[in-house]
Design an enzyme around this catalytic site. Structure first.
Site, short mmCIF file in Angstrom:
data_model
loop_
_atom_site.label_atom_id
_atom_site.label_comp_id
_atom_site.label_asym_id
_atom_site.label_seq_id
_atom_site.Cartn_x
_atom_site.Cartn_y
_atom_site.Cartn_z
N GLU A 227 54.56 38.10 45.10
CA GLU A 227 53.22 38.59 44.75
C GLU A 227 52.34 38.51 45.98
OE1 GLU A 227 51.43 36.93 41.20
OE2 GLU A 227 49.42 37.02 42.10
N GLU A 232 41.16 38.24 45.73
CA GLU A 232 40.75 37.68 44.45
C GLU A 232 39.39 37.02 44.64
OE1 GLU A 232 44.21 36.08 41.74
OE2 GLU A 232 44.51 35.34 43.79
#
Length: 339
Positions: A227, A232
């Site tokens: 990932e 974020e």
């Protein structure tokens, strides 16, 4: 005369033996290295190394790549722009060595291979984007509170941007709705520069993300697929941007990540980037690098990944949602992939 001749002969033999011994332990000397950088921004650099008494040359190209070259001449293609220190070791037939370092500054032109500029009003382009629909019960998520839909209310293109809107509303047993778009089955990339220009939502409990998952996730699962979290942000820690890799041994709370703080994550558009090569992944905001991870065959970042855009609510990362929250939007101006 006979004795003198015999002594002379012994001396010649001894000299020949000493000479052979010296040759067997010869040390390389006078090492020179030149580097000719291609002017076409292809990343090609032609190296020429020469040294007295050298039998072979070992190149360390400064990015984790090594090559042994008997002639000393080699052309190497750098996969990414950068300033590199090239170390050359000249080695004799018996293993004696001499070393020299040279700096090279390489510019590699990149080609746009995929993009969405979000210029067509309405639903996101179905040729480029699909949806994850549902909640964490589907086998993904982190105890988040939203239900992901494919409604225009949660994902819509207008005025040149994609708007992913999280809303406080009762829907299919959840208290919030939002959208999670992905290019799975439509586009995937192995290496390159992935760049997004976005303005992030306001509100404690919001969790916008621009990220990637290994295209083999259905076969190997997570975190084995790998990932790449390009960006974020959580509304409870305003303006702190996270860049993170998840993979076996470094997933969840033990992920390989770092953060940087900017001043205007929710009020202005900023450019979030990962530059991904066979040797390194570099995370940056507005061109300023804040995290890098060396790539290798030991971690799962050498195969195709697809792109995901979403705005979650609450969960293990974002924490509790402000009771006064009603709605918030992540706006994405573009997504571009260069190689």
């Amino acid at each position: 005369m006979g004795i003198a001749f015999f002594i002379t002969l012994l001396s010649l033999v001894a000299c020949n033996k000493d000479s052979g011994s010296d040759n067997s332990n010869v040390v390389p000397a006078n090492l020179t290295v030149t580097a000719q950088i291609s002017e076409d921004n292809s990343g090609n650099v032609a190296f020429v190394a020469t040294a007295t008494n050298a039998a072979t040359y070992e190149y360390d190209f400064g990015n984790g790549v090594y090559q042994t070259v008997p002639t000393g001449k080699v052309t190497y293609t750098y996969p990414a722009s950068g300033n590199y220190t090239v170390n050359v070791t000249a080695k004799s037939a018996t293993g004696s060595t001499i070393k020299k370092s040279v700096p090279v500054a390489v510019t590699v032109a990149q080609t746009l291979v995929w993009a969405d500029e979000f210029n067509t009003p309405g639903a996101p382009d179905p040729a480029k984007w699909g949806y994850d629909i549902g909640n964490g019960d589907n086998g993904w998520g982190n105890n988040e509170l939203q239900y992901y839909t494919n409604r225009l209310e949660n994902a819509q293109v207008s005025n040149g941007t994609l708007k992913i809107t999280a809303k406080k509303e009762a829907f299919s047993g959840r208290a919030y709705t939002s959208a999670r778009l992905l290019t799975k089955g439509k586009f995937a990339a192995k290496y390159g520069k992935i760049e997004a220009r976005a303005k992030l939502p306001v509100g404690v409990g919001t969790w916008p993300a621009i990220w990637m998952l290994g295209a083999n996730i259905d076969q190997v699962g997570w975190p084995a697929c790998g990932e790449i979290d390009i960006m974020e942000h959580k509304g409870s820690d305003l303006n702190r941007i996270y860049g993170t890799l998840h993979y076996p041994g470094r997933s969840g709370g033990n992920a390989h990540g770092n953060t940087t703080v900017i001043s205007n994550a929710t009020t202005e558009f900023n450019i979030y980037t990962v530059e991904w090569t066979p040797t390194v992944l570099k995370f940056a905001v507005n061109g300023k690098e804040f995290h890098s991870v060396n790539n290798s065959n030991n971690i799962p970042f050498n195969h195709d990944f697809f792109i995901i855009l979403n705005c979650a609510m609450g969960g293990g990362f974002a924490g509790p949602v402000d009771p006064a929250f009603t709605a918030a939007t992540m706006e994405v101006d573009y997504i571009r992939v260069y190689k």
